[in-house]
Design a protein around this motif. Structure first.
Motif, PDB file in Angstrom:
ATOM      1  N   TRP A  15       0.879  -1.264  -0.096  1.00  0.00           N
ATOM      2  CA  TRP A  15      -0.114  -0.117  -0.085  1.00  0.00           C
ATOM      3  C   TRP A  15       0.721   1.254  -0.028  1.00  0.00           C
ATOM      4  CZ3 TRP A  15      -3.800   2.504  -1.361  1.00  0.00           C
ATOM      5  CH2 TRP A  15      -4.326   3.690  -0.623  1.00  0.00           C
ATOM      6  N   PHE A  16       2.080   1.247   0.875  1.00  0.00           N
ATOM      7  CA  PHE A  16       2.707   2.327   0.934  1.00  0.00           C
ATOM      8  C   PHE A  16       3.428   2.315  -0.600  1.00  0.00           C
ATOM      9  CE2 PHE A  16       3.466   2.042   5.772  1.00  0.00           C
ATOM     10  CZ  PHE A  16       2.344   2.774   5.918  1.00  0.00           C
ATOM     11  N   GLU A  17       3.840   1.622  -1.148  1.00  0.00           N
ATOM     12  CA  GLU A  17       4.327   1.502  -2.679  1.00  0.00           C
ATOM     13  C   GLU A  17       3.328   2.421  -3.421  1.00  0.00           C
ATOM     14  OE1 GLU A  17       6.099  -0.973  -6.139  1.00  0.00           O
ATOM     15  OE2 GLU A  17       6.046  -1.909  -3.870  1.00  0.00           O
ATOM     16  N   MET A  18       1.953   1.866  -3.532  1.00  0.00           N
ATOM     17  CA  MET A  18       1.058   2.232  -4.395  1.00  0.00           C
ATOM     18  C   MET A  18       0.397   3.535  -4.058  1.00  0.00           C
ATOM     19  SD  MET A  18       0.966   0.309  -6.848  1.00  0.00           S
ATOM     20  CE  MET A  18      -0.597   0.842  -7.488  1.00  0.00           C
ATOM     21  N   ASP A  19       0.323   4.248  -2.938  1.00  0.00           N
ATOM     22  CA  ASP A  19      -0.375   5.083  -2.369  1.00  0.00           C
ATOM     23  C   ASP A  19      -0.092   6.282  -3.242  1.00  0.00           C
ATOM     24  OD1 ASP A  19      -1.722   6.890  -0.998  1.00  0.00           O
ATOM     25  OD2 ASP A  19      -0.491   7.186   0.415  1.00  0.00           O
ATOM     26  N   GLN A  20       1.345   6.736  -3.277  1.00  0.00           N
ATOM     27  CA  GLN A  20       1.884   8.003  -4.178  1.00  0.00           C
ATOM     28  C   GLN A  20       1.481   7.741  -5.455  1.00  0.00           C
ATOM     29  OE1 GLN A  20       2.448  10.476  -2.514  1.00  0.00           O
ATOM     30  NE2 GLN A  20       2.544  11.795  -4.261  1.00  0.00           N
ATOM     31  N   GLN A  21       1.745   6.554  -5.944  1.00  0.00           N
ATOM     32  CA  GLN A  21       1.678   6.257  -7.394  1.00  0.00           C
ATOM     33  C   GLN A  21       0.257   6.424  -7.978  1.00  0.00           C
ATOM     34  OE1 GLN A  21       3.120   2.605  -9.300  1.00  0.00           O
ATOM     35  NE2 GLN A  21       5.278   2.849  -8.100  1.00  0.00           N
ATOM     36  N   ILE A  22      -0.764   5.923  -7.344  1.00  0.00           N
ATOM     37  CA  ILE A  22      -2.217   6.029  -7.424  1.00  0.00           C
ATOM     38  C   ILE A  22      -2.700   7.569  -7.394  1.00  0.00           C
ATOM     39  CG2 ILE A  22      -4.522   5.592  -6.506  1.00  0.00           C
ATOM     40  CD1 ILE A  22      -3.721   3.058  -5.610  1.00  0.00           C
ATOM     41  N   PHE A  23      -2.152   8.394  -6.618  1.00  0.00           N
ATOM     42  CA  PHE A  23      -2.427   9.794  -6.439  1.00  0.00           C
ATOM     43  C   PHE A  23      -1.898  10.531  -7.297  1.00  0.00           C
ATOM     44  CE2 PHE A  23      -1.202  14.196  -5.078  1.00  0.00           C
ATOM     45  CZ  PHE A  23      -2.621  14.497  -4.808  1.00  0.00           C
ATOM     46  N   ASN A  24      -0.639  10.421  -7.685  1.00  0.00           N
ATOM     47  CA  ASN A  24      -0.106  10.804  -9.041  1.00  0.00           C
ATOM     48  C   ASN A  24      -0.712  10.604 -10.251  1.00  0.00           C
ATOM     49  OD1 ASN A  24       1.624  12.144  -7.276  1.00  0.00           O
ATOM     50  ND2 ASN A  24       3.489  10.417  -7.521  1.00  0.00           N
ATOM     51  N   TYR A  25      -1.243   9.387 -10.387  1.00  0.00           N
ATOM     52  CA  TYR A  25      -1.869   8.861 -11.658  1.00  0.00           C
ATOM     53  C   TYR A  25      -3.067   9.527 -11.686  1.00  0.00           C
ATOM     54  CZ  TYR A  25      -4.565   6.207 -14.974  1.00  0.00           C
ATOM     55  OH  TYR A  25      -5.004   5.595 -16.163  1.00  0.00           O
ATOM     56  N   ILE A  26      -3.964   9.637 -10.677  1.00  0.00           N
ATOM     57  CA  ILE A  26      -5.276  10.374 -10.779  1.00  0.00           C
ATOM     58  C   ILE A  26      -5.238  11.708 -11.043  1.00  0.00           C
ATOM     59  CG2 ILE A  26      -7.276  10.606  -9.564  1.00  0.00           C
ATOM     60  CD1 ILE A  26      -7.173   7.883  -8.123  1.00  0.00           C
ATOM     61  N   ARG A  27      -4.200  12.263 -10.289  1.00  0.00           N
ATOM     62  CA  ARG A  27      -3.809  13.710 -10.421  1.00  0.00           C
ATOM     63  C   ARG A  27      -3.607  14.082 -11.900  1.00  0.00           C
ATOM     64  NH1 ARG A  27       0.926  16.309  -7.429  1.00  0.00           N
ATOM     65  NH2 ARG A  27       1.943  14.685  -8.961  1.00  0.00           N
ATOM     66  N   GLY A  28      -2.725  13.275 -12.403  1.00  0.00           N
ATOM     67  CA  GLY A  28      -1.971  13.674 -13.721  1.00  0.00           C
ATOM     68  C   GLY A  28      -3.202  13.342 -14.855  1.00  0.00           C
ATOM     69  N   LYS A  29      -4.255  12.218 -14.502  1.00  0.00           N
ATOM     70  CA  LYS A  29      -4.945  12.061 -15.618  1.00  0.00           C
ATOM     71  C   LYS A  29      -6.051  13.116 -15.678  1.00  0.00           C
ATOM     72  CE  LYS A  29      -4.944   8.714 -17.477  1.00  0.00           C
ATOM     73  NZ  LYS A  29      -4.333   8.716 -19.018  1.00  0.00           N
ATOM     74  N   VAL A  30      -6.403  13.735 -14.619  1.00  0.00           N
ATOM     75  CA  VAL A  30      -7.369  14.734 -14.525  1.00  0.00           C
ATOM     76  C   VAL A  30      -6.704  15.797 -15.185  1.00  0.00           C
ATOM     77  CG1 VAL A  30      -8.627  16.304 -13.048  1.00  0.00           C
ATOM     78  CG2 VAL A  30      -8.732  13.973 -12.293  1.00  0.00           C
ATOM     79  N   ILE A  31      -5.606  16.355 -14.988  1.00  0.00           N
ATOM     80  CA  ILE A  31      -4.687  17.330 -15.509  1.00  0.00           C
ATOM     81  C   ILE A  31      -4.703  17.363 -16.950  1.00  0.00           C
ATOM     82  CG2 ILE A  31      -2.751  18.661 -15.660  1.00  0.00           C
ATOM     83  CD1 ILE A  31      -2.171  18.120 -12.668  1.00  0.00           C
ATOM     84  N   GLU A  32      -4.463  15.737 -17.311  1.00  0.00           N
ATOM     85  CA  GLU A  32      -4.347  15.601 -18.769  1.00  0.00           C
ATOM     86  C   GLU A  32      -5.683  15.824 -19.547  1.00  0.00           C
ATOM     87  OE1 GLU A  32      -2.988  11.957 -21.798  1.00  0.00           O
ATOM     88  OE2 GLU A  32      -3.363  11.536 -19.662  1.00  0.00           O
ATOM     89  N   ILE A  33      -6.733  15.571 -18.822  1.00  0.00           N
ATOM     90  CA  ILE A  33      -8.135  15.539 -19.377  1.00  0.00           C
ATOM     91  C   ILE A  33      -8.408  17.035 -19.713  1.00  0.00           C
ATOM     92  CG2 ILE A  33     -10.678  15.348 -19.015  1.00  0.00           C
ATOM     93  CD1 ILE A  33      -9.958  12.764 -17.724  1.00  0.00           C
ATOM     94  N   VAL A  34      -8.377  17.758 -18.761  1.00  0.00           N
ATOM     95  CA  VAL A  34      -8.476  19.261 -18.768  1.00  0.00           C
ATOM     96  C   VAL A  34      -7.505  20.028 -19.872  1.00  0.00           C
ATOM     97  CG1 VAL A  34      -8.359  21.290 -17.448  1.00  0.00           C
ATOM     98  CG2 VAL A  34      -9.279  19.316 -16.498  1.00  0.00           C
ATOM     99  N   ILE A  35      -6.286  19.774 -19.826  1.00  0.00           N
ATOM    100  CA  ILE A  35      -5.538  20.164 -20.876  1.00  0.00           C
ATOM    101  C   ILE A  35      -5.694  19.789 -22.308  1.00  0.00           C
ATOM    102  CG2 ILE A  35      -2.974  20.500 -21.802  1.00  0.00           C
ATOM    103  CD1 ILE A  35      -2.252  20.313 -18.758  1.00  0.00           C
TER     104      ILE A  35
END
Length: 360
Positions: free
Chosen positions: A203-223
């Motif tokens: 979970w500790f390994e995935m926590d930051q990766q999941i957050f970075n992915y979701i945040r990045g995907k939302v930013i990518e959709i908007v841009i």
């Protein structure tokens, strides 16, 4: 054969931590698969709370109480959603209705071109094939089909009451998830086995990766969506808002989404301008946007979040999309990364014994 299976089992499942991790993953997977419909508002609230946790945590570090921080962040988020809903959705709806209205004339123009092509090159498209194509199109556009489609739309609109309940329930759940995060996490630990160190490591390994992915995907959709809309509007392309939103949402499906959304863009441009300079400029600009997205934006946003081969990503989209629909497609890459993290963290007695032997 039995001996091989026995050795494999002893190698992979002799560690109690591995058994605990396996049961946790299977339990969560079964709950999501069989209870996703009932748990939909809870899952949506969890995703939103996960996304909004970062600004709440930053405000808490500044000395603001968690309750006040959660309230401010949620109010700002809901305000942005309301502005988006009342500012963008009506325009997209009008353009969608206009597209459906213009669809018969677009099909007639397309069939006229196909007939001319069939007359010039009968070896590629015969008259019988053309008649069969026209028959299928007429079936799709007949009155009964449109009536059935209207009934389906009315059936979906009957669930508006459920959506209204969700609109009230989900923000409340998000607020309490953000406000009482530590209390809820500590309370949920009692439902998991005590020997969960391996699960905690994953979970500790995935926590930051999941957050970075979701945040990045939302930013990518908007841009991508905004850039596409601006370009389509400058070119004077019809249904620019609708096609811009589709282009932005297409990034949810890696590799495949861009290919699928290219077809309606090319068709609308062709029926508007034909094979002209405007058509060429539009497709060239659209290709540049896709190239910049794949070669510049994606590496910047997902350099630390995605380390998967394209074949693995496509396979994950197909598998998890088939299991959980749109949410499965959206979380296909994090779920594939989770599988990879579990495989990497899974204990291997042979490697442990080899390390021990080398140290001796």
């Amino acid at each position: 054969m039995l001996e091989i299976l026995t050795d494999w089992y002893k190698t992979r499942f002799s560690d109690p931590q591995a058994i605990t991790l396996m049961f946790i993953i299977i339990g969560i997977g079964l709950a999501l698969y069989f209870g996703s419909g009932l748990l939909a508002p809870l899952l949506v609230a969890l995703v939103l709370a996960f996304l909004l946790e970062w600004p709440v945590a930053q405000m808490s570090r500044l000395g603001i109480s968690r309750t006040a921080a959660a309230t401010i962040v949620l109010v700002v988020f809901l305000g942005l959603m309301i502005i988006l809903m009342f500012g963008l959705v009506p325009s997209i709806w009008r353009q969608g209705v206009s597209l459906v209205t213009d669809l018969p004339s677009m099909i007639d123009k397309g069939m006229l071109i196909v007939r001319e092509f069939s007359a010039d090159y009968p070896q590629f498209v015969s008259a019988s094939q053309l008649d069969s194509m026209m028959e299928e199109i007429n079936k799709m556009l007949d009155t009964q089909h449109l009536i059935d489609l209207g009934k389906q739309i009315l059936g979906y609109s009957a669930s508006l009451l459920v959506l209204m309940v969700y609109a009230i329930l989900v923000p409340l759940l998000v607020f309490f998830f953000l406000k009482d995060k530590e209390f809820l996490l500590n309370g949920s630990k009692r439902f998991f086995p005590s020997n969960r160190a391996l699960a905690r490591k994953v979970w500790f390994e995935m926590d930051q990766q999941i957050f970075n992915y979701i945040r990045g995907k939302v930013i990518e959709i908007v841009i991508v969506g905004i850039a596409s809309y601006i370009f389509f509007a400058i070119m004077g392309l019809r249904y620019s808002a609708l096609l811009g939103v589709l282009t932005g949402l297409s990034v949810l499906i890696p590799y495949v989404g861009a290919t699928l959304v290219t077809l309606p863009i090319a068709l609308v441009a062709f029926f508007q301008w034909g094979f002209s300079a405007e058509f060429g400029y539009l497709m060239l600009g659209y290709g540049i946007i896709q190239a910049l997205d794949g070669n510049v934006l994606v590496p910047l946003l997902f350099s630390d979040a995605v380390d998967l081969h394209p074949v693995v990503i496509i396979a994950a989209v197909l598998v998890f999309g088939g299991l959980w629909g749109v949410w499965g497609v959206f979380f296909a890459i994090p779920l594939a990364s989770l599988v990879k993290a579990v495989i990497n963290a899974w204990p291997n007695n042979q490697e442990q014994q080899r390390v021990k032997f080398d140290s001796e």
